[in-house]
Design a protein around this motif. Structure first.
Motif, mmCIF file in Angstrom:
data_model
loop_
_atom_site.group_PDB
_atom_site.id
_atom_site.type_symbol
_atom_site.label_atom_id
_atom_site.label_comp_id
_atom_site.label_asym_id
_atom_site.label_seq_id
_atom_site.Cartn_x
_atom_site.Cartn_y
_atom_site.Cartn_z
ATOM 1 N N THR A 30 76.862 -94.096 -28.037
ATOM 2 C CA THR A 30 77.876 -93.048 -28.136
ATOM 3 C C THR A 30 77.253 -91.708 -28.503
ATOM 4 O OG1 THR A 30 79.456 -94.737 -28.817
ATOM 5 C CG2 THR A 30 80.047 -92.456 -29.311
ATOM 6 N N PHE A 31 77.586 -90.685 -27.738
ATOM 7 C CA PHE A 31 77.025 -89.350 -27.969
ATOM 8 C C PHE A 31 78.114 -88.300 -27.895
ATOM 9 C CE2 PHE A 31 73.677 -92.026 -26.335
ATOM 10 C CZ PHE A 31 72.620 -91.744 -27.184
ATOM 11 N N CYS A 32 77.905 -87.189 -28.647
ATOM 12 C CA CYS A 32 78.816 -86.059 -28.514
ATOM 13 C C CYS A 32 78.493 -85.330 -27.212
ATOM 14 C CB CYS A 32 78.694 -85.124 -29.717
ATOM 15 S SG CYS A 32 77.140 -84.203 -29.775
ATOM 16 N N ARG A 33 79.376 -84.430 -26.818
ATOM 17 C CA ARG A 33 79.211 -83.740 -25.541
ATOM 18 C C ARG A 33 77.896 -82.947 -25.497
ATOM 19 N NH1 ARG A 33 82.618 -83.141 -21.573
ATOM 20 N NH2 ARG A 33 84.335 -83.973 -22.784
ATOM 21 N N ALA A 34 77.596 -82.242 -26.597
ATOM 22 C CA ALA A 34 76.397 -81.405 -26.618
ATOM 23 C C ALA A 34 75.140 -82.249 -26.428
ATOM 24 C CB ALA A 34 76.326 -80.628 -27.932
ATOM 25 N N CYS A 35 75.065 -83.378 -27.129
ATOM 26 C CA CYS A 35 73.891 -84.249 -26.986
ATOM 27 C C CYS A 35 73.852 -84.864 -25.596
ATOM 28 C CB CYS A 35 73.901 -85.328 -28.052
ATOM 29 S SG CYS A 35 73.549 -84.676 -29.698
ATOM 30 N N ALA A 36 74.997 -85.277 -25.070
ATOM 31 C CA ALA A 36 75.039 -85.878 -23.736
ATOM 32 C C ALA A 36 74.554 -84.896 -22.678
ATOM 33 C CB ALA A 36 76.455 -86.350 -23.409
ATOM 34 N N GLU A 37 74.941 -83.627 -22.816
ATOM 35 C CA GLU A 37 74.482 -82.620 -21.852
ATOM 36 C C GLU A 37 72.970 -82.449 -21.969
ATOM 37 O OE1 GLU A 37 76.208 -81.582 -19.519
ATOM 38 O OE2 GLU A 37 78.222 -82.110 -20.195
ATOM 39 N N ARG A 38 72.501 -82.404 -23.213
ATOM 40 C CA ARG A 38 71.068 -82.256 -23.453
ATOM 41 C C ARG A 38 70.288 -83.413 -22.809
ATOM 42 N NH1 ARG A 38 68.452 -83.793 -27.824
ATOM 43 N NH2 ARG A 38 70.301 -84.160 -29.054
ATOM 44 N N LEU A 39 70.921 -84.591 -22.771
ATOM 45 C CA LEU A 39 70.285 -85.788 -22.197
ATOM 46 C C LEU A 39 70.581 -85.918 -20.700
ATOM 47 C CD1 LEU A 39 71.350 -88.139 -25.119
ATOM 48 C CD2 LEU A 39 69.003 -87.486 -24.601
ATOM 49 N N HIS A 40 71.194 -84.875 -20.132
ATOM 50 C CA HIS A 40 71.575 -84.886 -18.720
ATOM 51 C C HIS A 40 72.460 -86.085 -18.402
ATOM 52 C CE1 HIS A 40 68.699 -81.649 -18.316
ATOM 53 N NE2 HIS A 40 67.797 -82.413 -18.890
ATOM 54 N N ARG A 41 73.306 -86.414 -19.341
ATOM 55 C CA ARG A 41 74.281 -87.503 -19.206
ATOM 56 C C ARG A 41 73.633 -88.826 -18.822
ATOM 57 N NH1 ARG A 41 80.280 -85.581 -18.350
ATOM 58 N NH2 ARG A 41 80.096 -83.531 -19.239
ATOM 59 N N ARG A 42 72.427 -89.056 -19.373
ATOM 60 C CA ARG A 42 71.758 -90.331 -19.160
ATOM 61 C C ARG A 42 71.442 -90.903 -20.542
ATOM 62 N NH1 ARG A 42 70.724 -92.840 -14.933
ATOM 63 N NH2 ARG A 42 71.519 -91.062 -13.816
ATOM 64 N N CYS A 43 71.814 -92.148 -20.763
ATOM 65 C CA CYS A 43 71.597 -92.758 -22.065
ATOM 66 C C CYS A 43 70.100 -92.952 -22.326
ATOM 67 C CB CYS A 43 72.323 -94.102 -22.130
ATOM 68 S SG CYS A 43 71.997 -94.960 -23.683
ATOM 69 N N PRO A 44 69.578 -92.475 -23.462
ATOM 70 C CA PRO A 44 68.150 -92.614 -23.749
ATOM 71 C C PRO A 44 67.769 -94.061 -24.095
ATOM 72 C CG PRO A 44 69.265 -91.597 -25.605
ATOM 73 C CD PRO A 44 70.288 -91.732 -24.507
ATOM 74 N N ASN A 45 68.731 -94.892 -24.432
ATOM 75 C CA ASN A 45 68.424 -96.282 -24.790
ATOM 76 C C ASN A 45 68.347 -97.180 -23.561
ATOM 77 O OD1 ASN A 45 68.631 -95.541 -27.543
ATOM 78 N ND2 ASN A 45 70.843 -95.700 -27.400
ATOM 79 N N CYS A 46 69.262 -97.013 -22.632
ATOM 80 C CA CYS A 46 69.340 -97.950 -21.499
ATOM 81 C C CYS A 46 69.248 -97.257 -20.149
ATOM 82 C CB CYS A 46 70.628 -98.760 -21.587
ATOM 83 S SG CYS A 46 72.103 -97.771 -21.257
#
Ligand code: ZN
Ligand code: ZN
Length: 76
Positions: A30-46
């Motif tokens: 689970t990520f907030c919008r700002a972090c999700a955008e920073r991650l290009h909407r790709r989960c860093p775990n999976c």
């Protein structure tokens, strides 16, 4: 059924069950919008897609409460 984690895994910001700014992957990382955008909407775990978490209606939330277990895994 989603467990609805209470905060962003990356920055630990609160993400209550009625937040429109929570994004999740298929494992419910689970990520907030700002972090999700920073991650290009790709989960860093999976490496899965992060999509907006649906909001559970209040009546349903009363019967099936959100998780209170915080998961905080700051990214390097
Ligand atoms: Zn965050
Ligand atoms: Zn994931």
């Amino acid at each position: 059924m989603l467990i609805l984690r209470p905060g962003c895994e990356s920055c630990d910001r609160d993400l209550p069950a009625d937040s429109a700014d929570a994004l999740i992957c298929s494992f419910e990382c689970t990520f907030c919008r700002a972090c999700a955008e920073r991650l290009h909407r790709r989960c860093p775990n999976c490496a899965g897609d992060l999509v907006r978490r649906p909001i559970r209606p209040p009546e349903a939330l009363a019967r099936h409460p959100a998780s209170t277990l915080r998961v905080h895994r700051p990214l390097a």
